[in-house]
Design a protein around this motif. Structure first.
Motif, PDB file in Angstrom:
ATOM      1  N   VAL A  24     -19.293 -13.698  37.010  1.00  0.00           N
ATOM      2  CA  VAL A  24     -19.441 -13.936  38.448  1.00  0.00           C
ATOM      3  C   VAL A  24     -18.198 -13.462  39.198  1.00  0.00           C
ATOM      4  CG1 VAL A  24     -19.517 -15.773  40.192  1.00  0.00           C
ATOM      5  CG2 VAL A  24     -21.117 -15.808  38.273  1.00  0.00           C
ATOM      6  N   ARG A  25     -17.039 -13.577  38.552  1.00  0.00           N
ATOM      7  CA  ARG A  25     -15.778 -13.182  39.201  1.00  0.00           C
ATOM      8  C   ARG A  25     -15.434 -11.712  38.973  1.00  0.00           C
ATOM      9  NH1 ARG A  25     -11.384 -17.931  39.659  1.00  0.00           N
ATOM     10  NH2 ARG A  25     -12.781 -19.726  39.859  1.00  0.00           N
ATOM     11  N   LEU A  65     -23.445 -29.774  36.198  1.00  0.00           N
ATOM     12  CA  LEU A  65     -22.516 -28.792  35.629  1.00  0.00           C
ATOM     13  C   LEU A  65     -23.240 -27.540  35.165  1.00  0.00           C
ATOM     14  CD1 LEU A  65     -20.178 -31.159  33.567  1.00  0.00           C
ATOM     15  CD2 LEU A  65     -19.747 -30.141  35.818  1.00  0.00           C
ATOM     16  N   VAL A  66     -24.507 -27.678  34.792  1.00  0.00           N
ATOM     17  CA  VAL A  66     -25.330 -26.511  34.456  1.00  0.00           C
ATOM     18  C   VAL A  66     -25.839 -25.857  35.742  1.00  0.00           C
ATOM     19  CG1 VAL A  66     -27.394 -25.700  33.258  1.00  0.00           C
ATOM     20  CG2 VAL A  66     -25.997 -27.485  32.227  1.00  0.00           C
ATOM     21  N   ASP A  67     -26.370 -26.666  36.642  1.00  0.00           N
ATOM     22  CA  ASP A  67     -26.863 -26.124  37.918  1.00  0.00           C
ATOM     23  C   ASP A  67     -25.790 -25.295  38.612  1.00  0.00           C
ATOM     24  OD1 ASP A  67     -29.313 -27.348  37.594  1.00  0.00           O
ATOM     25  OD2 ASP A  67     -28.840 -29.070  38.876  1.00  0.00           O
ATOM     26  N   GLU A  68     -24.563 -25.780  38.534  1.00  0.00           N
ATOM     27  CA  GLU A  68     -23.454 -25.124  39.224  1.00  0.00           C
ATOM     28  C   GLU A  68     -23.282 -23.672  38.795  1.00  0.00           C
ATOM     29  OE1 GLU A  68     -19.267 -26.989  40.083  1.00  0.00           O
ATOM     30  OE2 GLU A  68     -19.204 -26.085  38.087  1.00  0.00           O
ATOM     31  N   PHE A  70     -25.605 -21.521  37.855  1.00  0.00           N
ATOM     32  CA  PHE A  70     -26.594 -20.682  38.536  1.00  0.00           C
ATOM     33  C   PHE A  70     -26.244 -20.512  40.010  1.00  0.00           C
ATOM     34  CE2 PHE A  70     -28.828 -22.563  34.916  1.00  0.00           C
ATOM     35  CZ  PHE A  70     -29.286 -21.413  34.295  1.00  0.00           C
ATOM     36  N   GLU A  71     -25.787 -21.595  40.616  1.00  0.00           N
ATOM     37  CA  GLU A  71     -25.437 -21.533  42.033  1.00  0.00           C
ATOM     38  C   GLU A  71     -24.259 -20.595  42.268  1.00  0.00           C
ATOM     39  OE1 GLU A  71     -24.848 -25.668  42.574  1.00  0.00           O
ATOM     40  OE2 GLU A  71     -26.996 -26.121  42.763  1.00  0.00           O
ATOM     41  N   LEU A  72     -23.283 -20.580  41.355  1.00  0.00           N
ATOM     42  CA  LEU A  72     -22.154 -19.655  41.475  1.00  0.00           C
ATOM     43  C   LEU A  72     -22.625 -18.206  41.480  1.00  0.00           C
ATOM     44  CD1 LEU A  72     -19.522 -21.253  39.061  1.00  0.00           C
ATOM     45  CD2 LEU A  72     -19.292 -20.998  41.539  1.00  0.00           C
ATOM     46  N   ALA A  73     -23.696 -17.961  40.735  1.00  0.00           N
ATOM     47  CA  ALA A  73     -24.235 -16.603  40.625  1.00  0.00           C
ATOM     48  C   ALA A  73     -25.247 -16.297  41.730  1.00  0.00           C
ATOM     49  CB  ALA A  73     -24.882 -16.406  39.253  1.00  0.00           C
ATOM     50  N   VAL A 236     -27.858 -17.979  28.738  1.00  0.00           N
ATOM     51  CA  VAL A 236     -27.747 -16.636  28.158  1.00  0.00           C
ATOM     52  C   VAL A 236     -28.539 -15.638  29.004  1.00  0.00           C
ATOM     53  CG1 VAL A 236     -28.426 -15.203  26.185  1.00  0.00           C
ATOM     54  CG2 VAL A 236     -27.191 -17.335  25.815  1.00  0.00           C
ATOM     55  N   ARG A 237     -29.722 -16.059  29.439  1.00  0.00           N
ATOM     56  CA  ARG A 237     -30.514 -15.189  30.333  1.00  0.00           C
ATOM     57  C   ARG A 237     -29.709 -14.844  31.579  1.00  0.00           C
ATOM     58  NH1 ARG A 237     -35.642 -17.406  33.811  1.00  0.00           N
ATOM     59  NH2 ARG A 237     -35.700 -15.677  35.315  1.00  0.00           N
ATOM     60  N   LEU A 238     -29.063 -15.854  32.183  1.00  0.00           N
ATOM     61  CA  LEU A 238     -28.242 -15.615  33.366  1.00  0.00           C
ATOM     62  C   LEU A 238     -27.082 -14.680  33.040  1.00  0.00           C
ATOM     63  CD1 LEU A 238     -27.360 -16.221  36.285  1.00  0.00           C
ATOM     64  CD2 LEU A 238     -26.143 -18.229  35.388  1.00  0.00           C
ATOM     65  N   ALA A 239     -26.407 -14.951  31.939  1.00  0.00           N
ATOM     66  CA  ALA A 239     -25.253 -14.128  31.559  1.00  0.00           C
ATOM     67  C   ALA A 239     -25.651 -12.672  31.378  1.00  0.00           C
ATOM     68  CB  ALA A 239     -24.628 -14.681  30.277  1.00  0.00           C
ATOM     69  N   GLU A 240     -26.771 -12.439  30.720  1.00  0.00           N
ATOM     70  CA  GLU A 240     -27.210 -11.062  30.501  1.00  0.00           C
ATOM     71  C   GLU A 240     -27.561 -10.386  31.825  1.00  0.00           C
ATOM     72  OE1 GLU A 240     -28.966 -11.346  25.948  1.00  0.00           O
ATOM     73  OE2 GLU A 240     -30.333 -11.674  27.641  1.00  0.00           O
ATOM     74  N   GLU A 241     -28.157 -11.131  32.745  1.00  0.00           N
ATOM     75  CA  GLU A 241     -28.450 -10.564  34.069  1.00  0.00           C
ATOM     76  C   GLU A 241     -27.171 -10.176  34.797  1.00  0.00           C
ATOM     77  OE1 GLU A 241     -30.818 -13.340  36.241  1.00  0.00           O
ATOM     78  OE2 GLU A 241     -32.563 -13.130  34.925  1.00  0.00           O
TER      79      GLU A 241
END
Length: 490
Positions: A24-25, A65-68, A70-73, A236-241
């Motif tokens: 994200v950064r 802490l998980v939702d956060e 996705f929201e960061l992204a 992992v899905r988010l990370a790969e995206e």
């Protein structure tokens, strides 16, 4: 030579979350994982006959802490990951036949305790309120920031924590606090159990840890759609995206250094160059195996280990409506049980048994009319004990305890079985001795003695996961990722 800007060693939940935060950064991130897939302890087990189990962690708290992540992204968490609050949270079965339901509603739980154990509801509510105040006063300092950076102690949160110090119980144990708070030894045992959430002994761990019940009773316990493994899958899905690359079946053999700086890493496939590495491995094998030429922080690495686990995955050919997602069958002598684990480095002949059943919420986890039982006993970490003998002894003890409590012989109902013991945990996850939480928290300074989230000697080397600050378990591993990301970007 293949070049990669930022590498993470290990695709456990801490490593995955760190990868997301760095991506994200704007970092380009490559995650190296020794196993065939992601998750670390948060993997899944599938047995013949249609039984699926979450392999390791089974309790989910602090879902924000998980939702956060996705929201960061800039994503909607519900598009990736959904969960519901559990009510009830846990079914407790005591050795004398008493059964207590831990309801999500604090008032309802307090009334349940009063009816079943005779402890005034007001006492229960007062204790839980105190637990919540301690958590609110200290979490901002002790869980969300590095304890090894001077800047942390200039934060306003520190003033809150300092004001709360007299109430934290640094000079007494969890058991002493619970014994002073409650007149019934069964309720003392119920709250003592929360020491096991970070692999510790309530008869040694500081009363500070009595804030842990607030996570369940004040904030809530939750169940993810699809089970705990869905957390790792969705991230992992988010990370790969976000462009994170995962390299499976590629264990790191060495972290390369030069003149006090990280220069790369070596695997059997290639040698890679980059200036930053985050180790999601246990700190002990990180130093012992991946940094063989570097001096290790021996005092930190030699701290007493946390407990491990002996897990039986059982496909059970019957449904038990009296059981929930989380179920505890207590031993008769809790003190003896912890003396066996931490004093004698063995397993009590009468252990407390935890049974996690997800098929009630995810019907595909077991055939119709059956259940998937994740059966866990707290045990010492591996020090060369005779595990085949201990497994056989403990399996028989577990069947006795659970069968007696349920009035049914469980043994003949087992249709599929898999066992995961401390040596197996160590082999799959690189956790030293199979200790689930790195070092134990059996003294008041344990939080400060954990390894920092960065190396003091090697520029560019960072650490996340359960063996470093702030500790083990899903929420703390996610918080370690937050700390590492901030350290790397400040």
């Amino acid at each position: 030579m293949t070049q990669t800007p930022t590498a993470i060693i290990g695709a456990g939940i801490g490593g995955i979350a760190t990868a997301v935060r760095l991506a994200v950064r704007g970092h380009r991130v490559v995650v190296f994982e020794a196993q065939e897939s992601f998750g670390g302890k948060m993997h899944q087990v599938e047995l013949p006959g249609g039984y699926r189990f979450d392999g390791g962690p089974s309790l989910f708290t602090l879902p924000h802490l998980v939702d956060e992540l996705f929201e960061l992204a800039g994503r909607n968490p519900a598009d990736y990951f959904r969960y519901q609050r559990l009510d009830p949270i846990t079914e407790y079965f005591f050795a004398d036949g008493t059964r207590v339901t831990a309801w999500a509603d604090e008032k309802k739980f307090a009334r349940e305790v009063e009816e079943k154990l005779g402890v005034p509801a007001a006492d229960v509510r007062a204790f839980l309120a105190r637990s919540g105040r301690a958590y609110d006063a200290t979490a901002g300092t002790f869980l969300q920031k590095s304890l090894h950076k001077a800047g942390t102690y200039l934060s306003p949160d520190v003033l809150k924590a300092l004001a709360a110090l007299p109430q934290l119980g640094l000079t007494s144990t969890m058991h002493q606090r619970h014994e002073a708070a409650f007149s019934d030894p069964r309720l003392v045992q119920l709250f003592d159990r929360f020491a096991t959430y970070n692999g510790s002994d309530p008869y040694q761990a500081p009363a500070t840890l009595s804030m842990i019940p607030h996570l369940e009773h004040g904030i809530g316990a939750f169940y993810p759609e699809g089970g705990i493994y869905a957390i790792a899958q969705s991230l992992v899905r988010l990370a790969e995206e976000l462009g994170v690359e995962f390299r499976y079946n590629e264990p790191v053999r060495e972290i390369l250094t030069e003149s006090g700086h990280i220069t790369g890493l070596r695997t059997d496939q290639d040698t890679y160059q980059f200036g930053q590495v985050v180790s999601n491995m246990d700190v002990v094998p990180t130093y012992r195996h991946l940094l063989p030429t570097q001096p290790a922080p021996e005092r930190t690495l030699s701290q007493p280990r946390s407990s491990s686990a002996l897990i039986f995955y059982w496909g059970v050919a019957r449904r038990f409506p009296e059981l929930g997602v989380h179920n505890i069958f207590f031993s008769e002598d809790y003190k003896r049980e912890f003396e066996a684990i931490f004093g004698q480095q063995t397993i009590s002949p009468d252990p407390t048994v935890y049974v996690n059943i997800t098929s009630g919420h995810t019907p595909t986890d077991a055939p119709e009319g059956h259940e998937n039982w994740f059966v866990m006993v707290n045990v010492p970490h591996d020090q060369g004990q005779d595990w085949p003998a201990l497994v056989a002894q403990t399996r028989a003890a577990v069947l006795r305890r659970v069968s007696q409590a349920l009035g049914t012989d469980i043994g003949p109902l087992i249709r599929a079985e898999h066992v995961w013991d401390p040596p197996g945990i160590a082999a799959r996850t690189s956790s030293f001795g199979g200790a689930l939480y790195g070092s134990s928290s059996n003294n008041a300074l344990a939080a400060f003695l954990r390894h920092p989230n960065f190396s003091r000697r090697l520029k560019g080397l960072y650490f996340c996961g359960g063996s470093v600050h702030p500790g083990g378990g899903i929420p703390l591993c996610l918080l370690s990722a937050h700390i590492v990301s901030d350290l790397m970007n400040n």
